[in-house]
Design a protein around this motif. Sequence first.
Motif, PDB file in Angstrom:
ATOM      1  N   ILE A  56       0.863  -1.180   0.000  1.00  0.00           N
ATOM      2  CA  ILE A  56       0.000   0.000   0.000  1.00  0.00           C
ATOM      3  C   ILE A  56       0.898   1.228   0.000  1.00  0.00           C
ATOM      4  CG2 ILE A  56      -1.673   1.363   1.311  1.00  0.00           C
ATOM      5  CD1 ILE A  56      -2.732  -1.279   2.479  1.00  0.00           C
TER       6      ILE A  56
ATOM      7  N   ALA B  92      -0.119   4.774   0.478  1.00  0.00           N
ATOM      8  CA  ALA B  92      -1.197   5.723   0.759  1.00  0.00           C
ATOM      9  C   ALA B  92      -0.873   7.112   0.216  1.00  0.00           C
ATOM     10  CB  ALA B  92      -1.476   5.778   2.253  1.00  0.00           C
ATOM     11  N   ASP B  93       0.402   7.507   0.276  1.00  0.00           N
ATOM     12  CA  ASP B  93       0.789   8.834  -0.212  1.00  0.00           C
ATOM     13  C   ASP B  93       0.635   8.975  -1.729  1.00  0.00           C
ATOM     14  OD1 ASP B  93       2.916   6.990  -0.498  1.00  0.00           O
ATOM     15  OD2 ASP B  93       4.387   8.603  -0.574  1.00  0.00           O
TER      16      ASP B  93
ATOM     17  N   SER C  38      -1.797   6.980  -3.304  1.00  0.00           N
ATOM     18  CA  SER C  38      -3.130   6.414  -3.550  1.00  0.00           C
ATOM     19  C   SER C  38      -3.070   5.191  -4.459  1.00  0.00           C
ATOM     20  CB  SER C  38      -4.075   7.463  -4.124  1.00  0.00           C
ATOM     21  OG  SER C  38      -4.299   8.481  -3.193  1.00  0.00           O
TER      22      SER C  38
ATOM     23  N   ILE D 192      -2.435   0.687  -4.516  1.00  0.00           N
ATOM     24  CA  ILE D 192      -2.426  -0.576  -3.793  1.00  0.00           C
ATOM     25  C   ILE D 192      -1.920  -1.654  -4.748  1.00  0.00           C
ATOM     26  CG2 ILE D 192      -4.839  -1.090  -4.389  1.00  0.00           C
ATOM     27  CD1 ILE D 192      -5.068  -2.356  -1.545  1.00  0.00           C
TER      28      ILE D 192
ATOM     29  N   PRO E 212      -8.782   7.880  -1.912  1.00  0.00           N
ATOM     30  CA  PRO E 212      -7.766   7.482  -0.936  1.00  0.00           C
ATOM     31  C   PRO E 212      -8.331   6.810   0.306  1.00  0.00           C
ATOM     32  CG  PRO E 212      -7.322   9.696  -1.741  1.00  0.00           C
ATOM     33  CD  PRO E 212      -8.661   9.297  -2.288  1.00  0.00           C
ATOM     34  N   GLU E 213      -9.555   7.165   0.693  1.00  0.00           N
ATOM     35  CA  GLU E 213     -10.134   6.569   1.902  1.00  0.00           C
ATOM     36  C   GLU E 213     -10.394   5.074   1.757  1.00  0.00           C
ATOM     37  OE1 GLU E 213     -13.301   9.079  -0.200  1.00  0.00           O
ATOM     38  OE2 GLU E 213     -11.290   9.439   0.500  1.00  0.00           O
TER      39      GLU E 213
ATOM     40  N   LEU F  83      -8.238   2.955   1.120  1.00  0.00           N
ATOM     41  CA  LEU F  83      -7.072   2.285   1.699  1.00  0.00           C
ATOM     42  C   LEU F  83      -7.132   2.207   3.223  1.00  0.00           C
ATOM     43  CD1 LEU F  83      -4.299   3.877  -0.537  1.00  0.00           C
ATOM     44  CD2 LEU F  83      -5.370   1.620  -0.771  1.00  0.00           C
ATOM     45  N   GLY F  84      -8.007   2.980   3.830  1.00  0.00           N
ATOM     46  CA  GLY F  84      -8.075   3.042   5.286  1.00  0.00           C
ATOM     47  C   GLY F  84      -8.502   1.766   5.972  1.00  0.00           C
TER      48      GLY F  84
END
Length: 100
Positions: free
Chosen positions: A37, A39-40, A42, A44, A67-68, A70-71
């Motif tokens: 992942i 996240a920075d 966006s 996966i 992006p959310e 990935l949370g």
Amino acid sequence: MPRATPAIALSLMTAMLVAACGGKANAGDGAGSVRAIAADQSTITLEHGDIPGLMKAMTMEYAVAKPELLGGVAVGDTVEFHLVHAEGAYSVTALRETPP
């Protein structure tokens, strides 16, 4: 010249769209494992099985639409996802953890 009925016109437009896409689907559902992942960025990386009509089993990095998404997942999680191919790129538009 006779006018085409709406149904015929819609059928022709659908056939033209499928031909323009090479006859392949532009979206599908898959299942696999999270390998990385970023996240920075966006993105996966998913190792997944075949996505019928879209692609064979592989490990690949995908952009995520939001992006959310990935949370709720971590490296090593088993997931189900929806993948869309548009404008020459694939993106994950839905993602959820599933039991292993």
